[in-house]
Design an enzyme around this catalytic site. Structure first.
Site, PDB file in Angstrom:
ATOM      1  CE  LYS A 100     -74.543   9.072  53.329  1.00  0.00           C
ATOM      2  NZ  LYS A 100     -74.137   9.144  51.916  1.00  0.00           N
TER       3      LYS A 100
ATOM      4  CE1 TYR B 167     -73.737  36.011  74.892  1.00  0.00           C
ATOM      5  CE2 TYR B 167     -74.622  34.187  73.608  1.00  0.00           C
ATOM      6  CZ  TYR B 167     -74.066  34.677  74.774  1.00  0.00           C
ATOM      7  OH  TYR B 167     -73.840  33.829  75.835  1.00  0.00           O
TER       8      TYR B 167
HETATM    9  C1  LIG Z   1     -75.263   9.075  51.107  1.00  0.00           C
HETATM   10  C2  LIG Z   1     -75.326   8.221  49.890  1.00  0.00           C
HETATM   11  C3  LIG Z   1     -76.563   7.788  49.386  1.00  0.00           C
HETATM   12  C4  LIG Z   1     -77.900   8.273  49.924  1.00  0.00           C
HETATM   13  O1  LIG Z   1     -78.146   9.569  49.449  1.00  0.00           O
HETATM   14  P1  LIG Z   1     -79.539  10.348  49.738  1.00  0.00           P
HETATM   15  O2  LIG Z   1     -79.437  11.543  48.895  1.00  0.00           O
HETATM   16  O3  LIG Z   1     -79.550  10.667  51.192  1.00  0.00           O
HETATM   17  O4  LIG Z   1     -80.632   9.424  49.343  1.00  0.00           O
HETATM   18  C5  LIG Z   1     -76.559   6.896  48.322  1.00  0.00           C
HETATM   19  N1  LIG Z   1     -75.390   6.480  47.770  1.00  0.00           N
HETATM   20  C6  LIG Z   1     -74.183   6.893  48.217  1.00  0.00           C
HETATM   21  C7  LIG Z   1     -72.950   6.395  47.556  1.00  0.00           C
HETATM   22  C8  LIG Z   1     -74.115   7.779  49.282  1.00  0.00           C
HETATM   23  O5  LIG Z   1     -72.920   8.202  49.710  1.00  0.00           O
END
Ligand SMILES: *Cc1c(COP(=O)(O)O)cnc(C)c1O
Length: 374
Positions: free
Chosen positions: A42, A265
């Protein structure tokens, strides 16, 4: 404008992505979990590039790719990836026709959602594989474990859906061991209540921290995200993972400022004595976090670490050098990577590694190191 003979300048800021390291981390996730793998890609594969990373992971063999929404699933399919794709969260109405049409696998959090998917599948003359989501404590989606039997009985009666999996999500696997075990036990007893493990082809609840910290039964699919990208949410496992992404830029200017001169800044940093200072061509417009300003973050140039001074600006930062430094304009700077852990930068920015990675902006060129041939 036509400039036929003008050379193309290299980017000011770029990330280098080591796909061989990604594959090694995938192997480690497989070994550590003893499970099939749903590689979580994702948010543009955590900023690493959705299409390239999905193709690479497919080549290495994963059971599923996990995404946040149908838009990400569509991009992966259009890149030619055939692997199963799973949606990690609840869906809304306008997304469901395309989800069924593309045979993407949703998780189900309500009877209404299931009935609507079934109606679309029926109309299209297909059977849609779905996973039932159980909320064991995350509070973000799924059926509550309490009383799930009734919902499950209803789901079983809906035609055109095949409940091929059961899923939950850990809320605190890198923070709270006792609560995590409560979630794991709740998941296991839910699976038992619903007929036992043999009723579900896929059973999954582990994110990276779950895989690393909680070897356990009652599941045969794991959902690593962060650890594939080389970062362990539990520091003691960091040495088992390979660095994948390095954020880099170059020195654009080196000067010595006199004592009493402000830097950046707001003049939050003022030189106490004549100070050698490098300006570097990266800023918060690239995703380098402005929140690290004044917090002691370091960058790596020519074999040593040097502190960032003054506020991070949109396109440039300033770095304090030793008096006798031979660092010059054009020298490469590592903002994070092999020498500067993302986790350290995240700590200075008062955030988490996940946010640093996904905040790298489109202005930053992604370049991929080819697989090392063995
Ligand atoms: C993002 C996500 C993961 C992966 O999590 P990590 O901590 O990056 O390994 C796994 N399961 C779900 C449902 C997620 O939303």
């Amino acid at each position: 404008m036509n400039l036929p003979d003008s050379p193309i300048s290299p980017p000011r800021a770029w990330v280098e992505i080591d796909t061989a390291a990604l594959i090694e981390n995938l192997s480690f996730a497989r070994k550590a979990s003893g499970c099939g793998i749903m590689a979580v890609v994702k948010a543009g594969a955590y900023g690493h590039g959705l299409e390239v990373i999905s193709c690479t992971l497919e080549g290495a063999g994963v059971e599923f790719l996990g995404v946040a929404n149908i838009g990400e699933a569509r991009r992966i399919r259009e890149a030619g990836v055939c692997s199963r794709i799973y949606l990690l969260g609840a869906t809304w109405e306008a997304e469901r026709e395309e989800i069924v049409a593309r045979n993407i696998t949703p998780c189900i959090s309500s009877i209404e959602e299931a009935e609507e998917f079934a109606a679309i599948a029926r109309r299209r003359g297909v059977k849609l594989a779905v996973h039932i989501a159980v909320d064991t404590g995350m509070g973000r989606g799924g059926f509550l474990a309490e009383g799930i039997e009734d919902h499950f009985a209803k789901l079983l009666m809906i035609d055109s859906l095949e409940i091929e999996g059961i899923a939950s999500h850990l809320s605190s696997a890198d923070e709270d061991e006792e609560f995590t075990w409560r979630q794991i036990n709740s998941f296991e007893s839910t699976v038992e209540k619903l007929g036992g493990a043999e009723h579900f082809l896929w059973r999954h609840l582990s994110n990276s921290a779950g895989i690393l910290g909680y070897p356990m039964g009652c599941r045969n699919l794991a959902r690593p995200g962060l650890m594939l990208y080389g970062i362990s949410p539990i520091p003691s496992f960091q040495k088992s993972l390979k660095n994948v992404m390095s954020l880099k830029s170059r020195v654009t200017l080196v000067r010595t400022l006199p004592a009493g001169h402000g830097v950046s800044y707001g003049r939050s940093f003022v030189t106490k004595r004549p100070t050698r200072i490098a300006t570097v061509g990266i800023g918060y417009g690239d995703g380098y976090p402005r929140h690290i300003s004044g917090k002691g973050a370091e960058v790596y140039i020519r074999g040593a670490k040097h502190p960032v001074i003054g506020r991070v600006t949109m396109d440039q930062i300033m770095v304090e050098l030793p008096d006798q430094s031979d660092i010059r304009c054009g020298d490469e700077v590592e903002l994070f990577g092999k020498h500067i852990p993302v986790a350290d930068l995240a700590a200075h920015a008062d955030t988490i590694a996940w946010e640093i990675l996904t905040a790298i902006t489109p202005r930053v060129t992604r370049s991929y190191l080819p697989l090392h041939s063995k």
